[in-house]
Design an enzyme around this catalytic site. Structure first.
Site, PDB file in Angstrom:
ATOM      1  N   GLU A 285       2.980   4.629 -23.232  1.00  0.00           N
ATOM      2  CA  GLU A 285       3.401   3.251 -23.412  1.00  0.00           C
ATOM      3  C   GLU A 285       3.252   2.903 -24.897  1.00  0.00           C
ATOM      4  O   GLU A 285       2.158   2.622 -25.370  1.00  0.00           O
ATOM      5  CB  GLU A 285       2.552   2.273 -22.582  1.00  0.00           C
ATOM      6  CG  GLU A 285       3.077   0.839 -22.686  1.00  0.00           C
ATOM      7  CD  GLU A 285       2.055  -0.228 -22.294  1.00  0.00           C
ATOM      8  OE1 GLU A 285       0.863   0.079 -22.148  1.00  0.00           O
ATOM      9  OE2 GLU A 285       2.473  -1.390 -22.148  1.00  0.00           O
TER      10      GLU A 285
ATOM     11  N   ASP B 219       0.824  -1.212   0.000  1.00  0.00           N
ATOM     12  CA  ASP B 219       0.000   0.000   0.000  1.00  0.00           C
ATOM     13  C   ASP B 219       0.858   1.263   0.000  1.00  0.00           C
ATOM     14  O   ASP B 219       2.092   1.192   0.000  1.00  0.00           O
ATOM     15  CB  ASP B 219      -0.948  -0.024   1.211  1.00  0.00           C
ATOM     16  CG  ASP B 219      -0.200  -0.323   2.504  1.00  0.00           C
ATOM     17  OD1 ASP B 219       0.947   0.150   2.635  1.00  0.00           O
ATOM     18  OD2 ASP B 219      -0.752  -1.040   3.377  1.00  0.00           O
TER      19      ASP B 219
ATOM     20  N   ASP C 229       5.623  -5.588 -16.947  1.00  0.00           N
ATOM     21  CA  ASP C 229       5.148  -6.280 -18.148  1.00  0.00           C
ATOM     22  C   ASP C 229       6.196  -7.197 -18.779  1.00  0.00           C
ATOM     23  O   ASP C 229       5.951  -7.744 -19.857  1.00  0.00           O
ATOM     24  CB  ASP C 229       4.735  -5.248 -19.215  1.00  0.00           C
ATOM     25  CG  ASP C 229       3.368  -4.645 -18.943  1.00  0.00           C
ATOM     26  OD1 ASP C 229       2.536  -5.317 -18.297  1.00  0.00           O
ATOM     27  OD2 ASP C 229       3.124  -3.509 -19.389  1.00  0.00           O
TER      28      ASP C 229
ATOM     29  N   ASP D 170      -1.122   4.206 -20.219  1.00  0.00           N
ATOM     30  CA  ASP D 170      -1.165   2.785 -20.538  1.00  0.00           C
ATOM     31  C   ASP D 170      -1.761   2.561 -21.941  1.00  0.00           C
ATOM     32  O   ASP D 170      -2.700   3.253 -22.330  1.00  0.00           O
ATOM     33  CB  ASP D 170      -2.030   2.094 -19.476  1.00  0.00           C
ATOM     34  CG  ASP D 170      -1.956   0.587 -19.556  1.00  0.00           C
ATOM     35  OD1 ASP D 170      -0.847   0.043 -19.464  1.00  0.00           O
ATOM     36  OD2 ASP D 170      -3.019  -0.055 -19.722  1.00  0.00           O
TER      37      ASP D 170
END
Ligand code: CA
Length: 599
Positions: free
Chosen positions: A381, A189, A448, A352
């Site tokens: 991205e 967190d 990724d 993204d």
């Protein structure tokens, strides 16, 4: 001469405004095909004898008063040479042609209307010149100046640190369990990040890139439910505000991840569409190809839904694609973009799946961010050639996988040869304006990709060699959380293992290496951003690769042994090294070793 290989395009990476009113002009030719090239240039209205003429004046009694500048070969790829020069024209308008001399001494004029045999009258009459009609600073590409000094640190919040167990999701895995599955939670967190800011300061990085932190049902949060709320498992808005303030106090910039290509299927907008179908007031917010739309109740079904009647991210029924051409969607997303800048003072957005969203939307996004904060950085991205997004009106930079991929393909995977890697790197540099290359986001791994240490088969020497090589290149490097202490992992979800905080399990040697590397990068930021790239030694026979970066009198030389035997030579002023024996000036570098020196 291969005239078909000659290439130039005004108002592109081949001709653009640079600093202090100067213009960079580039020309591509076939490799080793020409002897020299000169740029012929001046204000289009600068005619002699009749005083003020007009741009199309072809009266033989008047002639164009042009300047001449020899162009230098800047870089080459496997098939082409790239020439460049920097010029200034005080009147802020420029017409120009190229005079190219081939290997046999024959001269040609390359104009806006093609290649012609050389005649001086072509220059004097300014025949078919290329044109930069006016130097509009407002149209120029501008990178925020702070980015060139950056070393980023990427945090996947669910896995960085659990600072507050009271907000944990149900059934969290034990932090020491290093085998994350796709749907697992560990309880990481924002409090965990706040608690460990001093780790980042000690490491020396100066910016945090957060993977998504907005409300979402998954651990990765790339399926946003509500872009205006912090995920309750991560914390609160108050806590995030404190985190940004504390980061800024320590000189750390903050970049958030905006997932605007698609939304999560639990979002109220998509739920309304599922319930009310074509009568939903959000029906036009998505790309629905035929009604009715049917979602997918199976949360594990991520890859096999090719028969959906609506567009999605990949074939994921849980991520319906947003229609960013719809004015209501635009207003909603632009409000979000502005909200987190104005209310929380973030410094950058990472976008993204940015390449699957329309350009018209990104231009509005850029205007919105610029109005909200000066020197804001926008990182897209995009994994492939990215010129359409990098002309100054959309992104500041992209995640430079194409660049770092070439590095990895040679050093680690050995899919390409050393000259092929250099060709690919030079090609990438020639795809963009110089200023753009200085602010690219150079990551060797991320959430990724497999961990880079794992790609290196946990060979730490190879890992260090490639990191050092990458840091010597233009662009801002990024450390994926945990790389600095030896965290490993294959393709996701394995690359998202919990951070190692147990000091006995951290790789202290790697950590010290990264501290040195980050300090080196920051101390030489200007040289590494603006310096020339010169491949001094490219030896496939013994595997030696030497890259020089130079700016004014300052220079850095990186020497890398990618071969199988030790190599030796003279180098002075060693700054960083691994697997190298330094005896005065004489240096011996073992395989997978490197030396970065002043001379
Ligand atoms: Ca927690």
């Amino acid at each position: 001469m291969n005239t078909a290989a000659l290439y130039h395009r005004p108002e592109s990476e081949f001709c653009y405004l640079y600093k202090d009113g100067s213009v960079h002009v580039r020309l591509r030719t076939a490799k080793d095909d020409i002897q020299s090239v000169k740029l012929i240039y001046a204000d289009p209205y600068k005619w002699a004898s009749s005083g003020v003429g007009n741009a199309d004046n072809t009266n033989s009694t008047n002639y164009w008063v042009y300047e001449t500048k020899k162009m230098k070969k800047l870089l080459s790829d496997e098939t082409s040479d790239f020439y460049q020069t920097e010029v200034t024209v005080p009147t802020k308008r420029m017409d120009y042609v190229f005079v190219v001399e081939d290997q046999k001494g024959k001269k040609f004029v390359y104009t806006d209307k093609g290649v012609l045999p050389y005649k001086k009258s072509l220059l004097k009459s300014k025949y078919a010149a290329f044109r930069l009609p006016y130097f509009h600073q407002v149209d120029a590409y501008h990178a925020p100046s702070w980015v060139r000094d950056m070393v980023w640190y990427q945090i996947f919040p669910e896995r960085f640190a659990n600072g507050d167990t009271s907000n944990d999701p149900e059934k969290v895995k034990d932090w020491s369990d290093q085998a994350p599955d796709r749907q697992d939670f560990y309880g990481g967190d924002l409090q965990g990040v706040l608690d460990h800011l001093d780790h980042l300061v000690d490491l020396g990085v100066n910016g945090i890139y957060f993977c998504p932190i907005f409300k979402s049902p998954t651990n990765h949060k790339y399926d946003t439910e509500d872009y205006l709320e912090i995920d309750p498992h991560f914390g609160t808005k108050e806590l995030f505000k404190t985190l940004v303030e504390e980061a800024h106090k320590r000189g750390l910039k903050v970049m958030l991840d905006a997932v605007f290509n698609h939304i999560g299927d639990t979002s109220p907008f998509w739920q309304d569409v599922l319930q009310n179908q074509e009568h939903s007031k959000y029906a036009a917010w998505f790309h629905v190809n035929s009604w009715p739309v049917v979602g997918d109740e199976d949360p594990d079904n991520f890859e096999n839904s090719t028969n959906l009647t609506f567009d999605t991210f990949a074939f994921t029924p849980h991520m319906p694609k947003l229609n960013t051409a719809n004015p209501e969607v635009q207003a909603h997303l632009l409000h979000i973009a502005e909200y987190w800048i104005r209310e929380f003072d973030i410094d950058a957005w990472r976008l993204d799946v940015a390449d699957e969203v329309d350009h018209q939307f990104w231009k509005k996004f850029r205007t919105t961010c610029d109005a909200a904060k000066k020197d804001f950085y926008i990182l897209g991205e995009v994994w492939h050639s990215s010129q359409p997004w990098l002309n100054g009106d959309e992104f500041s930079a992209v995640m430079n996988y194409a660049y770092t991929g070439a590095i990895s393909d040679f050093f680690v995977k050995r899919k390409i040869s050393m000259p092929q890697m250099i060709s690919a790197i030079n090609d990438q540099l020639m795809l963009y304006r110089k200023e753009t290359s200085t602010v690219m986001f150079n990551c060797l791994d991320s959430h990724d990709t497999p961990r880079f240490l794992t790609e290196c088969k946990e060979d730490k020497n190879l890992f260090k060699q490639v990191e050092a090589f990458t840091y010597l290149n233009p662009g801002s490097p990024c450390i994926y959380y945990g790389d600095e202490v030896g965290l490993t992992g294959g393709m996701d979800p394995d690359c998202r293992r919990p951070m190692i905080w147990d000091e006995d399990k951290q790789d202290k040697d790697l950590y010290a290496f990264f501290k040195d590397l980050v300090a080196f990068r920051k101390e030489n930021a200007e040289l590494l951003a603006d310096g020339t790239m010169d491949w001094c030694v490219v030896s496939e026979s013994n595997g030696v690769l030497q890259l020089e970066r130079k700016l004014g009198k300052k220079r850095l030389i990186g020497t890398f042994n990618t071969g199988k035997k030790a190599v030796d030579g003279d180098l002075k002023g060693v700054l960083l090294s691994n697997r190298a024996k330094i005896d005065g000036k004489h240096v011996t570098i073992k395989p997978k070793g490197f030396v970065i020196s002043r001379g």
